[in-house]
Design an enzyme around this catalytic site. Structure first.
Site, PDB file in Angstrom:
ATOM      1  N   GLY A   1       0.821  -1.204   0.000  1.00  0.00           N
ATOM      2  CA  GLY A   1       0.000   0.000   0.000  1.00  0.00           C
ATOM      3  C   GLY A   1       0.850   1.246   0.000  1.00  0.00           C
ATOM      4  O   GLY A   1       2.079   1.188   0.076  1.00  0.00           O
TER       5      GLY A   1
ATOM      6  N   GLY B   1       2.805   3.890   1.221  1.00  0.00           N
ATOM      7  CA  GLY B   1       3.505   4.246   2.456  1.00  0.00           C
ATOM      8  C   GLY B   1       3.884   5.712   2.486  1.00  0.00           C
ATOM      9  O   GLY B   1       4.063   6.310   3.550  1.00  0.00           O
TER      10      GLY B   1
ATOM     11  N   LYS C   1       3.095  11.841  -4.227  1.00  0.00           N
ATOM     12  CA  LYS C   1       4.153  10.911  -3.825  1.00  0.00           C
ATOM     13  C   LYS C   1       5.152  11.709  -2.993  1.00  0.00           C
ATOM     14  O   LYS C   1       5.603  12.771  -3.432  1.00  0.00           O
ATOM     15  CB  LYS C   1       4.826  10.352  -5.091  1.00  0.00           C
ATOM     16  CG  LYS C   1       5.713   9.158  -4.881  1.00  0.00           C
ATOM     17  CD  LYS C   1       5.950   8.495  -6.239  1.00  0.00           C
ATOM     18  CE  LYS C   1       6.977   7.402  -6.161  1.00  0.00           C
ATOM     19  NZ  LYS C   1       7.118   6.723  -7.460  1.00  0.00           N
TER      20      LYS C   1
ATOM     21  N   ASP D   1      10.066   6.396   5.922  1.00  0.00           N
ATOM     22  CA  ASP D   1       9.855   7.732   6.490  1.00  0.00           C
ATOM     23  C   ASP D   1       8.735   8.492   5.784  1.00  0.00           C
ATOM     24  O   ASP D   1       8.405   9.612   6.179  1.00  0.00           O
ATOM     25  CB  ASP D   1      11.163   8.548   6.453  1.00  0.00           C
ATOM     26  CG  ASP D   1      11.691   8.748   5.044  1.00  0.00           C
ATOM     27  OD1 ASP D   1      10.995   8.367   4.069  1.00  0.00           O
ATOM     28  OD2 ASP D   1      12.814   9.269   4.902  1.00  0.00           O
ATOM     29  N   GLY D   2       8.178   7.912   4.739  1.00  0.00           N
ATOM     30  CA  GLY D   2       7.056   8.556   4.049  1.00  0.00           C
ATOM     31  C   GLY D   2       7.463   9.689   3.128  1.00  0.00           C
ATOM     32  O   GLY D   2       6.610  10.381   2.579  1.00  0.00           O
TER      33      GLY D   2
ATOM     34  N   ARG E   1       1.117  13.505  -9.157  1.00  0.00           N
ATOM     35  CA  ARG E   1       1.047  12.553 -10.272  1.00  0.00           C
ATOM     36  C   ARG E   1      -0.387  12.442 -10.762  1.00  0.00           C
ATOM     37  O   ARG E   1      -1.330  12.532  -9.979  1.00  0.00           O
ATOM     38  CB  ARG E   1       1.566  11.211  -9.765  1.00  0.00           C
ATOM     39  CG  ARG E   1       1.583  10.106 -10.770  1.00  0.00           C
ATOM     40  CD  ARG E   1       2.582   9.041 -10.381  1.00  0.00           C
ATOM     41  NE  ARG E   1       2.069   8.111  -9.386  1.00  0.00           N
ATOM     42  CZ  ARG E   1       2.748   7.044  -8.952  1.00  0.00           C
ATOM     43  NH1 ARG E   1       3.961   6.807  -9.406  1.00  0.00           N
ATOM     44  NH2 ARG E   1       2.246   6.232  -8.058  1.00  0.00           N
TER      45      ARG E   1
ATOM     46  N   ASP F   1       2.910  -4.925  -7.746  1.00  0.00           N
ATOM     47  CA  ASP F   1       2.326  -3.664  -7.269  1.00  0.00           C
ATOM     48  C   ASP F   1       2.728  -2.499  -8.174  1.00  0.00           C
ATOM     49  O   ASP F   1       2.227  -1.385  -8.005  1.00  0.00           O
ATOM     50  CB  ASP F   1       2.738  -3.378  -5.811  1.00  0.00           C
ATOM     51  CG  ASP F   1       4.235  -3.438  -5.605  1.00  0.00           C
ATOM     52  OD1 ASP F   1       4.848  -4.444  -6.000  1.00  0.00           O
ATOM     53  OD2 ASP F   1       4.793  -2.479  -5.055  1.00  0.00           O
ATOM     54  N   ASN F   2       3.606  -2.745  -9.120  1.00  0.00           N
ATOM     55  CA  ASN F   2       4.000  -1.694 -10.055  1.00  0.00           C
ATOM     56  C   ASN F   2       3.504  -1.997 -11.467  1.00  0.00           C
ATOM     57  O   ASN F   2       4.063  -1.505 -12.448  1.00  0.00           O
ATOM     58  CB  ASN F   2       5.524  -1.531 -10.074  1.00  0.00           C
ATOM     59  CG  ASN F   2       6.037  -0.923  -8.777  1.00  0.00           C
ATOM     60  OD1 ASN F   2       5.297  -0.261  -8.052  1.00  0.00           O
ATOM     61  ND2 ASN F   2       7.298  -1.158  -8.474  1.00  0.00           N
TER      62      ASN F   2
HETATM   63  P1  AMP Z   1       8.072   1.412  -4.892  1.00  0.00           P
HETATM   64  O1  AMP Z   1       9.345   0.647  -4.982  1.00  0.00           O
HETATM   65  O2  AMP Z   1       8.222   2.902  -5.017  1.00  0.00           O
HETATM   66  O3  AMP Z   1       7.028   0.896  -5.818  1.00  0.00           O
HETATM   67  O4  AMP Z   1       7.531   1.195  -3.394  1.00  0.00           O
HETATM   68  C1  AMP Z   1       7.213  -0.073  -2.870  1.00  0.00           C
HETATM   69  C2  AMP Z   1       6.462   0.093  -1.568  1.00  0.00           C
HETATM   70  O5  AMP Z   1       7.267   0.731  -0.591  1.00  0.00           O
HETATM   71  C3  AMP Z   1       5.200   0.916  -1.678  1.00  0.00           C
HETATM   72  O6  AMP Z   1       4.265   0.341  -0.809  1.00  0.00           O
HETATM   73  C4  AMP Z   1       5.649   2.286  -1.199  1.00  0.00           C
HETATM   74  O7  AMP Z   1       4.577   3.039  -0.693  1.00  0.00           O
HETATM   75  C5  AMP Z   1       6.639   1.920  -0.111  1.00  0.00           C
HETATM   76  N1  AMP Z   1       7.675   2.959   0.100  1.00  0.00           N
HETATM   77  C6  AMP Z   1       8.716   3.263  -0.703  1.00  0.00           C
HETATM   78  N2  AMP Z   1       9.476   4.242  -0.158  1.00  0.00           N
HETATM   79  C7  AMP Z   1       8.891   4.581   1.013  1.00  0.00           C
HETATM   80  C8  AMP Z   1       9.183   5.540   2.043  1.00  0.00           C
HETATM   81  N3  AMP Z   1      10.252   6.338   1.986  1.00  0.00           N
HETATM   82  N4  AMP Z   1       8.343   5.585   3.098  1.00  0.00           N
HETATM   83  C9  AMP Z   1       7.270   4.788   3.198  1.00  0.00           C
HETATM   84  N5  AMP Z   1       6.949   3.873   2.258  1.00  0.00           N
HETATM   85  C10 AMP Z   1       7.739   3.762   1.188  1.00  0.00           C
HETATM   86 MG    MG Z   2       5.227   1.148  -6.429  1.00  0.00          MG
END
Ligand code: AMP
Ligand code: MG
Length: 487
Positions: A92, A94, A115, A127-128, A178, A254-255
C-alpha cells in the site's frame, strides 16, 4: 506575478466510496515552505487547471495536499504485491496519497495523486518522504515516455518541501503530483482476493471495468473480458518499452497497472548499448527485470492477476483455471505481433506488404543488434539516413560491416520511407548521464539542466541544432550505470 486566484477544483472520491476496504483515509504532511520546482503547464491545461493559479500560494498548497478541495477524501490505497517474486501480503501507499479523481477537458477521469506526502499507516519502516532527485527523475522520464506516445502516468508538478530527507546523505525533500488513469494495480486485486470477500473482488472488477475497459461490461463473462483487456494493454505496453529500449527495472506486481500505463519510475533507465541482459537496478542480481526478460515477467505478473481473479471467472475452480490459461497463452503472440508492428514502423516498412521478407529482416536485425551492441536509440535514428542513401552513421555503430551492408541492401530493396522513420525513431531519449546531471543540479537548487533535458525529450522526434549532446550516449568515463529502488 499574476494575482492568481485559488484554483477551483472539483475532486471526486469514487475509489474511496466504492472500495473503502482498499483505502485508508489520511492527510498529507504539512509543508511549511512549498517551493515549486517543476510545473507541467500543458498537462494542467488538459486537466482544466489554470497554471498561474497553481503557482500561487493556494495552488501550491493544493499540489502538496495541504488544501483539500471540498468533497475530496484523500486516501492511502492498500495493495499487496510480489516483489522480486516474494509475496508481501500488505503493502500500500507508504508515502503516497490518492487525493481524488478529476475529470479532464476530454471528459476522462484521472487520479490526482501525491508521492512523498508523508508517512501513512502503511509506511512500515519508511519515512514517508521523497527526495528532490528521484521526483525530478519520475517527472522527466514519465513526460519523455508520454512524448514517445507510450501510455504512462503523468507528472503535474514537483514541489520542494524545505524538509530534509535522510538517505545515505541528507537531501532536500519534495512532493510529486502525479496524474494517472487510475492507480489500480495487479497488487490491488491480489490484496482484495486475500481478504476472502467475493463481493469486494467483484466490486473491484466492476470499478476497473467502468474506468478502463467499459466494453467488458457487456461481454458474456465481464471479469474474464477485463482480464483479457488488461493482458492486451500490457502486451502492447511492454512491446512499446522494448521498441524504445526502456528498462522499467522493478516490475513487481504492485508496479503493474490495470490501466496499461507505465507506473513508478524508480530504477528505470533507457538502454544505450543494445543487449537483452541489460540491468540497471543495484539489487537485480539475477536479471529478473532485465530488458530482454520484460515480456516474460509481464506474463508472470498477469498469471498472478489471473490467480487473484479466479473466483470471478467461474464457480468451478478447474474451469476458471482453464479459462485463465487460455487467455494467458495469448500474451506472447499479442506482444510479438505488437513489437513486430513497431519494429516494422521503425524500419519504415509499415506501408509495404511482403510480411515474410519484413519478418526475416526484423529477425536478422535483432541478431545483428545483439551481436554488435550499438546504441539502441542512435542506431534506429541512423537508419533514417541509411534509407536516404547514407549508411555511414549506422555503419559507425557496428563491427560486422559486411553483415550490416548486406542487411541494408535487402532492406532498401523494400523501399523504406525515411520520413515515416523519423516520426517513430526518437533522436532524444532521457540519456542516463544527462538525467543524473539534471537530478544533481535540481538537488542543488538549479532546475536549468532539468528544463533543458525536458525541452529535448518532450519533442523527441524533432531534431534541433544545439541539442547534439542530448542525442549522444554517455561518455566512456560515465561507466556502468546503476539505479536504486526505494529512493
Ligand atoms: P516502490 O518501490 O516505489 O514501488 O515502493 C514499494 C512500496 O514501498 C510501496 O508500498 C511504497 O509506498 C513503499 N515505500 C517506498 N518508499 C517509502 C518511504 N520512503 N516511506 C514509506 N513507504 C515507502
Ligand atoms: Mg510502487
Amino acid at each position: 506575478m499574476s494575482q492568481a486566484t485559488a484554483p477551483s477544483l472539483a475532486l471526486g472520491n469514487l475509489y474511496a466510496r466504492e472500495l473503502p476496504e482498499l483505502a485508508v483515509s489520511w492527510q498529507a504532511a504539512e509543508v511549511r515552505q512549498p517551493q515549486l520546482l517543476l510545473l507541467n503547464e500543458p498537462l494542467a491545461q488538459e486537466l482544466g487547471l489554470e497554471p498561474a493559479a497553481l503557482q500561487g500560494e493556494e495552488g501550491l498548497r493544493l499540489l502538496v495536499g495541504n488544501q483539500v478541495p471540498e468533497g475530496a477524501t484523500p486516501v492511502a490505497q492498500v495493495y499487496a504485491g510480489h516483489q522480486f517474486g516474494g509475496y508481501s501480503p500488505r503493502l500500500g501507499d507508504g508515502r503516497a496519497l490518492l487525493l481524488g479523481e478529476l475529470e479532464g477537458r476530454d471528459g476522462r477521469l484521472r487520479d490526482l495523486h501525491l508521492k512523498g506526502s508523508g508517512r501513512t499507516p502503511l509506511a512500515r519502516g519508511g519515512d514517508g518522504l521523497a527526495a528532490v532527485g528521484p521526483m525530478v527523475r519520475e517527472y522527466v522520464v514519465s513526460e519523455a515516455m508520454h512524448a514517445l506516445g507510450i501510455p504512462t502516468t503523468r507528472s503535474l508538478a514537483v514541489v520542494a518541501t524545505g524538509r530534509p530527507v535522510h538517505r545515505e546523505t541528507t537531501l532536500p525533500g519534495a512532493v510529486l503530483t502525479r496524474v494517472a488513469g487510475s492507480h489500480l494495480r495487479v497488487g490491488t486485486f491480489q490484496y482484495a482476493r486475500s481478504l476472502g470477500d467475493p463481493g469486494l473482488l467483484r466490486r473491484l472488477a466492476d470499478h476497473a471495468i467502468a474506468r478502463h475497459h467499459p466494453e467488458a461490461a457487456s461481454a458474456d463473462n465481464p471479469p474474464l473480458a477485463l482480464f483479457e483487456a488488461v493482458l492486451g494493454t500490457q502486451a502492447s505496453l511492454v512491446a512499446q518499452w522494448m521498441a524504445v529500449g526502456f528498462v522499467h527495472g522493478v516490475m513487481n506486481t504492485d508496479n503493474m497497472t490495470i490501466s496499461g500505463e507505465t507506473i513508478d519510475y524508480g530504477p528505470c533507465a533507457f538502454m544505450e548499448s543494445h543487449d537483452p541482459a541489460t540491468v540497471f537496478s543495484s539489487i537485480d542480481h539475477g536479471g529478473r527485470y532485465a530488458y530482454g526478460n520484460q515480456p516474460v515477467v509481464a506474463t508472470w505478473n498477469l498469471a498472478r492477476l489471473a490467480e487473484a481473479m479466479l473466483p470471478l471467472f467461474h464457480d468451478d475452480q478447474e474451469q476458471a483455471v482453464a479459462l485463465a490459461v487460455e487467455v494467458l497463452e495469448t500474451f506472447q503472440r499479442r506482444h510479438d505481433d505488437a513489437l513486430f508492428g513497431l519494429l516494422r514502423a521503425k524500419l519504415g516498412l509499415s506501408g509495404t506488404g511482403d510480411d515474410e521478407r519484413v519478418a526475416a529482416l526484423v529477425s536478422d536485425l535483432s541478431g545483428l543488434l545483439q551481436r554488435n551492441h550499438p546504441d539502441h536509440t542512435g542506431f534506429f535514428r541512423a537508419l533514417g539516413a541509411a534509407a536516404r542513401g547514407d549508411a555511414e552513421p549506422a555503419r559507425s555503430l557496428v563491427l560486422e560491416l559486411a553483415e550490416l551492408d548486406d542487411w541494408v541492401e535487402r532492406w532498401r530493396a523494400l523501399g523504406p520511407d525515411p520520413e515515416a522513420m523519423d516520426r517513430v525513431n526518437p533522436v532524444y531519449v532521457p540519456r542516463n548521464h544527462l538525467v543524473e546531471e539534471a537530478l544533481d543540479a535540481a538537488t542543488a537548487g538549479d532546475l536549468e539542466p532539468a528544463h533543458r533535458l525536458l525541452d529535448a525529450v518532450t519533442a523527441p522526434y524533432d531534431e534541433r541544432p544545439g541539442l547534439e549532446r542530448y542525442a549522444q550516449p554517455a561518455p566512456e568515463e560515465f561507466g556502468r550505470y546503476t539505479t536504486f529502488c526505494g529512493t
